[in-house]
Design a protein around this motif. Sequence first.
Motif, PDB file in Angstrom:
ATOM      1  N   ILE A  19      -8.751 -28.120  60.411  1.00  0.00           N
ATOM      2  CA  ILE A  19      -7.833 -27.092  60.921  1.00  0.00           C
ATOM      3  C   ILE A  19      -7.466 -26.134  59.795  1.00  0.00           C
ATOM      4  CG2 ILE A  19      -5.522 -26.702  61.883  1.00  0.00           C
ATOM      5  CD1 ILE A  19      -5.880 -29.523  63.235  1.00  0.00           C
ATOM      6  N   SER A  20      -7.181 -26.679  58.619  1.00  0.00           N
ATOM      7  CA  SER A  20      -6.835 -25.849  57.470  1.00  0.00           C
ATOM      8  C   SER A  20      -8.025 -24.997  57.031  1.00  0.00           C
ATOM      9  CB  SER A  20      -6.360 -26.737  56.317  1.00  0.00           C
ATOM     10  OG  SER A  20      -5.950 -25.958  55.230  1.00  0.00           O
ATOM     11  N   ILE A  21      -9.214 -25.576  57.042  1.00  0.00           N
ATOM     12  CA  ILE A  21     -10.420 -24.833  56.682  1.00  0.00           C
ATOM     13  C   ILE A  21     -10.647 -23.687  57.657  1.00  0.00           C
ATOM     14  CG2 ILE A  21     -12.949 -24.981  56.576  1.00  0.00           C
ATOM     15  CD1 ILE A  21     -12.520 -27.862  55.443  1.00  0.00           C
ATOM     16  N   ARG A  22     -10.494 -23.965  58.930  1.00  0.00           N
ATOM     17  CA  ARG A  22     -10.664 -22.926  59.955  1.00  0.00           C
ATOM     18  C   ARG A  22      -9.667 -21.787  59.732  1.00  0.00           C
ATOM     19  NH1 ARG A  22      -8.531 -22.150  65.333  1.00  0.00           N
ATOM     20  NH2 ARG A  22     -10.009 -20.946  66.567  1.00  0.00           N
ATOM     21  N   LYS A  23      -8.421 -22.147  59.445  1.00  0.00           N
ATOM     22  CA  LYS A  23      -7.400 -21.129  59.199  1.00  0.00           C
ATOM     23  C   LYS A  23      -7.751 -20.300  57.966  1.00  0.00           C
ATOM     24  CE  LYS A  23      -2.524 -20.432  58.297  1.00  0.00           C
ATOM     25  NZ  LYS A  23      -1.274 -21.002  57.885  1.00  0.00           N
ATOM     26  N   ARG A  28      -8.653 -15.103  56.072  1.00  0.00           N
ATOM     27  CA  ARG A  28      -9.189 -14.352  54.934  1.00  0.00           C
ATOM     28  C   ARG A  28      -8.089 -13.918  53.960  1.00  0.00           C
ATOM     29  NH1 ARG A  28     -14.497 -12.957  55.655  1.00  0.00           N
ATOM     30  NH2 ARG A  28     -14.338 -11.095  54.354  1.00  0.00           N
ATOM     31  N   THR A  29      -7.056 -14.757  53.850  1.00  0.00           N
ATOM     32  CA  THR A  29      -5.987 -14.509  52.890  1.00  0.00           C
ATOM     33  C   THR A  29      -5.523 -15.843  52.300  1.00  0.00           C
ATOM     34  OG1 THR A  29      -3.831 -13.484  52.520  1.00  0.00           O
ATOM     35  CG2 THR A  29      -4.138 -14.575  54.635  1.00  0.00           C
ATOM     36  N   ALA A  30      -5.056 -15.767  51.055  1.00  0.00           N
ATOM     37  CA  ALA A  30      -4.530 -16.963  50.393  1.00  0.00           C
ATOM     38  C   ALA A  30      -3.025 -17.081  50.566  1.00  0.00           C
ATOM     39  CB  ALA A  30      -4.892 -16.935  48.912  1.00  0.00           C
ATOM     40  N   ARG A  93     -11.835 -17.751  47.268  1.00  0.00           N
ATOM     41  CA  ARG A  93     -12.450 -16.627  47.965  1.00  0.00           C
ATOM     42  C   ARG A  93     -11.382 -15.711  48.539  1.00  0.00           C
ATOM     43  NH1 ARG A  93     -14.587 -16.278  54.013  1.00  0.00           N
ATOM     44  NH2 ARG A  93     -12.351 -16.575  54.197  1.00  0.00           N
ATOM     45  N   ASN A  94     -10.375 -16.313  49.142  1.00  0.00           N
ATOM     46  CA  ASN A  94      -9.324 -15.520  49.784  1.00  0.00           C
ATOM     47  C   ASN A  94      -8.449 -14.787  48.781  1.00  0.00           C
ATOM     48  OD1 ASN A  94     -10.317 -16.218  52.264  1.00  0.00           O
ATOM     49  ND2 ASN A  94      -8.792 -17.801  52.666  1.00  0.00           N
ATOM     50  N   VAL A  95      -8.228 -15.377  47.604  1.00  0.00           N
ATOM     51  CA  VAL A  95      -7.496 -14.662  46.544  1.00  0.00           C
ATOM     52  C   VAL A  95      -8.281 -13.420  46.153  1.00  0.00           C
ATOM     53  CG1 VAL A  95      -6.831 -14.782  44.099  1.00  0.00           C
ATOM     54  CG2 VAL A  95      -6.196 -16.627  45.646  1.00  0.00           C
ATOM     55  N   LYS A  96      -9.584 -13.568  46.024  1.00  0.00           N
ATOM     56  CA  LYS A  96     -10.443 -12.426  45.680  1.00  0.00           C
ATOM     57  C   LYS A  96     -10.358 -11.355  46.774  1.00  0.00           C
ATOM     58  CE  LYS A  96     -15.246 -11.296  44.693  1.00  0.00           C
ATOM     59  NZ  LYS A  96     -16.612 -11.810  44.626  1.00  0.00           N
ATOM     60  N   LEU A  97     -10.403 -11.772  48.023  1.00  0.00           N
ATOM     61  CA  LEU A  97     -10.288 -10.815  49.137  1.00  0.00           C
ATOM     62  C   LEU A  97      -8.921 -10.140  49.139  1.00  0.00           C
ATOM     63  CD1 LEU A  97     -12.057 -12.812  51.995  1.00  0.00           C
ATOM     64  CD2 LEU A  97     -12.952 -10.834  50.738  1.00  0.00           C
ATOM     65  N   ASP A  98      -7.877 -10.896  48.834  1.00  0.00           N
ATOM     66  CA  ASP A  98      -6.519 -10.311  48.759  1.00  0.00           C
ATOM     67  C   ASP A  98      -6.453  -9.231  47.682  1.00  0.00           C
ATOM     68  OD1 ASP A  98      -5.469 -11.867  50.809  1.00  0.00           O
ATOM     69  OD2 ASP A  98      -4.623 -13.385  49.456  1.00  0.00           O
ATOM     70  N   LYS A  99      -7.043  -9.503  46.527  1.00  0.00           N
ATOM     71  CA  LYS A  99      -7.044  -8.534  45.427  1.00  0.00           C
ATOM     72  C   LYS A  99      -7.840  -7.282  45.802  1.00  0.00           C
ATOM     73  CE  LYS A  99      -6.256 -11.798  41.706  1.00  0.00           C
ATOM     74  NZ  LYS A  99      -6.797 -12.455  40.522  1.00  0.00           N
TER      75      LYS A  99
END
Length: 104
Positions: A19-23, A28-30, A93-99
């Motif tokens: 469930i956490s992985i799916r979220k 796409r955010t940390a 990955r999501n931290v990178k996308l956030d930046k």
Amino acid sequence: MTDLLEALMILCFGLSWPISIRKSLRSRTAKGKSLFFEFFIWIGYVFGIARKFLLWGAAASNGTQLDWLFYLGWFFYVLNIVEISIDMLLYFRNVKLDKQREKA
């Protein structure tokens, strides 16, 4: 009985990781995630796996047979550590996308 309770505990924890992985994949955010928290859970699973190895070694040295619940618990520990590792990688990955979003 204690091996059954341990296997059920690890199974219940393991059900939450997909469930956490799916979220993590979909959001796409940390934001809202804590790598610190996940790391300590990961370390807990490492200790659980180490305990299983110690029990396995002790059983082998004194000729004790381990039941299927022992191996089931070991399987769930390994499965859970793989799942939380995936979630931790998604965090980066999501931290990178956030930046990237902040720069745009």
